[in-house]
Design a protein around this motif. Structure first.
Motif, PDB file in Angstrom:
ATOM      1  N   LEU A  66      15.686 -14.506  -5.608  1.00  0.00           N
ATOM      2  CA  LEU A  66      17.084 -14.452  -5.178  1.00  0.00           C
ATOM      3  C   LEU A  66      17.468 -15.736  -4.455  1.00  0.00           C
ATOM      4  O   LEU A  66      18.522 -16.311  -4.716  1.00  0.00           O
ATOM      5  N   HIS A  67      16.590 -16.212  -3.566  1.00  0.00           N
ATOM      6  CA  HIS A  67      16.849 -17.446  -2.828  1.00  0.00           C
ATOM      7  C   HIS A  67      17.019 -18.625  -3.790  1.00  0.00           C
ATOM      8  O   HIS A  67      17.964 -19.417  -3.657  1.00  0.00           O
ATOM      9  N   GLU A  68      16.112 -18.749  -4.752  1.00  0.00           N
ATOM     10  CA  GLU A  68      16.201 -19.838  -5.731  1.00  0.00           C
ATOM     11  C   GLU A  68      17.467 -19.712  -6.582  1.00  0.00           C
ATOM     12  O   GLU A  68      18.111 -20.714  -6.891  1.00  0.00           O
ATOM     13  N   SER A  69      17.829 -18.502  -6.931  1.00  0.00           N
ATOM     14  CA  SER A  69      19.047 -18.276  -7.718  1.00  0.00           C
ATOM     15  C   SER A  69      20.293 -18.654  -6.924  1.00  0.00           C
ATOM     16  O   SER A  69      21.225 -19.265  -7.457  1.00  0.00           O
ATOM     17  N   GLN A  70      20.302 -18.310  -5.645  1.00  0.00           N
ATOM     18  CA  GLN A  70      21.449 -18.669  -4.797  1.00  0.00           C
ATOM     19  C   GLN A  70      21.569 -20.179  -4.657  1.00  0.00           C
ATOM     20  O   GLN A  70      22.682 -20.714  -4.681  1.00  0.00           O
ATOM     21  N   LYS A  71      20.439 -20.877  -4.528  1.00  0.00           N
ATOM     22  CA  LYS A  71      20.475 -22.339  -4.465  1.00  0.00           C
ATOM     23  C   LYS A  71      21.034 -22.918  -5.765  1.00  0.00           C
ATOM     24  O   LYS A  71      21.842 -23.843  -5.738  1.00  0.00           O
ATOM     25  N   GLU A  72      20.604 -22.379  -6.898  1.00  0.00           N
ATOM     26  CA  GLU A  72      21.086 -22.861  -8.197  1.00  0.00           C
ATOM     27  C   GLU A  72      22.582 -22.585  -8.370  1.00  0.00           C
ATOM     28  O   GLU A  72      23.317 -23.438  -8.858  1.00  0.00           O
ATOM     29  N   ILE A  73      23.025 -21.432  -7.946  1.00  0.00           N
ATOM     30  CA  ILE A  73      24.455 -21.106  -8.038  1.00  0.00           C
ATOM     31  C   ILE A  73      25.267 -22.055  -7.166  1.00  0.00           C
ATOM     32  O   ILE A  73      26.320 -22.546  -7.582  1.00  0.00           O
ATOM     33  N   THR A  74      24.779 -22.338  -5.957  1.00  0.00           N
ATOM     34  CA  THR A  74      25.473 -23.281  -5.074  1.00  0.00           C
ATOM     35  C   THR A  74      25.556 -24.652  -5.732  1.00  0.00           C
ATOM     36  O   THR A  74      26.607 -25.294  -5.732  1.00  0.00           O
ATOM     37  N   LYS A  75      24.456 -25.099  -6.322  1.00  0.00           N
ATOM     38  CA  LYS A  75      24.434 -26.393  -7.004  1.00  0.00           C
ATOM     39  C   LYS A  75      25.414 -26.415  -8.174  1.00  0.00           C
ATOM     40  O   LYS A  75      26.157 -27.379  -8.352  1.00  0.00           O
ATOM     41  N   LEU A  76      25.440 -25.358  -8.963  1.00  0.00           N
ATOM     42  CA  LEU A  76      26.360 -25.293 -10.100  1.00  0.00           C
ATOM     43  C   LEU A  76      27.811 -25.266  -9.642  1.00  0.00           C
ATOM     44  O   LEU A  76      28.677 -25.909 -10.257  1.00  0.00           O
ATOM     45  N   ASN A  77      28.091 -24.543  -8.564  1.00  0.00           N
ATOM     46  CA  ASN A  77      29.454 -24.523  -8.025  1.00  0.00           C
ATOM     47  C   ASN A  77      29.877 -25.902  -7.546  1.00  0.00           C
ATOM     48  O   ASN A  77      31.027 -26.311  -7.741  1.00  0.00           O
ATOM     49  N   GLU A  78      28.952 -26.624  -6.913  1.00  0.00           N
ATOM     50  CA  GLU A  78      29.256 -27.982  -6.463  1.00  0.00           C
ATOM     51  C   GLU A  78      29.533 -28.901  -7.649  1.00  0.00           C
ATOM     52  O   GLU A  78      30.454 -29.719  -7.610  1.00  0.00           O
TER      53      GLU A  78
END
Length: 125
Positions: A66-78
């Motif tokens: 979940l933590h890694e997925s949240q980091k990836e989602i944040t990166k994609l949103n950026e």
């Protein structure tokens, strides 16, 4: 007050009676199946553990995903925000740049979509 339903799910060889909202039975059963699959993978990798320790390791594994997925989602949103800013800065497109810009934007959107699909696949596993 919502009505509750119960299902029986098996995790690490033990049956649990779990409550959920009406209509959520299938989703809860899928989550239980995913959790059980993770415990089976851990069991195959490290061997039998006491139930509480196995569930802790499994919870940590899910939390890490979940933590890694949240980091990836944040990166994609950026990245998406940056692409929007670039489009806004470019202003109205004139001349022959339209097709080139559309192709670049399309490629970025397709890459982001593919990464999101891969992320969704990881979460579903």
């Amino acid at each position: 007050m919502s009505q509750m339903k119960t299902i029986t799910g098996t995790v690490y060889g033990k049956e649990y009676t779990l409550a959920c909202d009406v209509g959520q039975e299938r989703q809860l059963q899928q989550l239980v199946s995913q959790l059980n699959a993770r415990t089976q993978r851990l069991d195959a990798a490290i061997g039998k553990l006491p139930e509480n320790l196995m569930l802790l390791y499994t919870a940590l594994m899910v939390a890490d995903e979940l933590h890694e997925s949240q980091k990836e989602i944040t990166k994609l949103n950026e990245e998406l925000l940056q692409a929007r800013r670039l489009l806004e800065q470019a202003g109205p497109v004139n001349g022959g740049n339209t097709a080139e810009l559309e192709e670049a934007v399309s490629a970025n959107v397709l890459e982001i979509a593919a990464r999101l699909e891969a992320l969704a696949g990881k979460l579903a596993a």
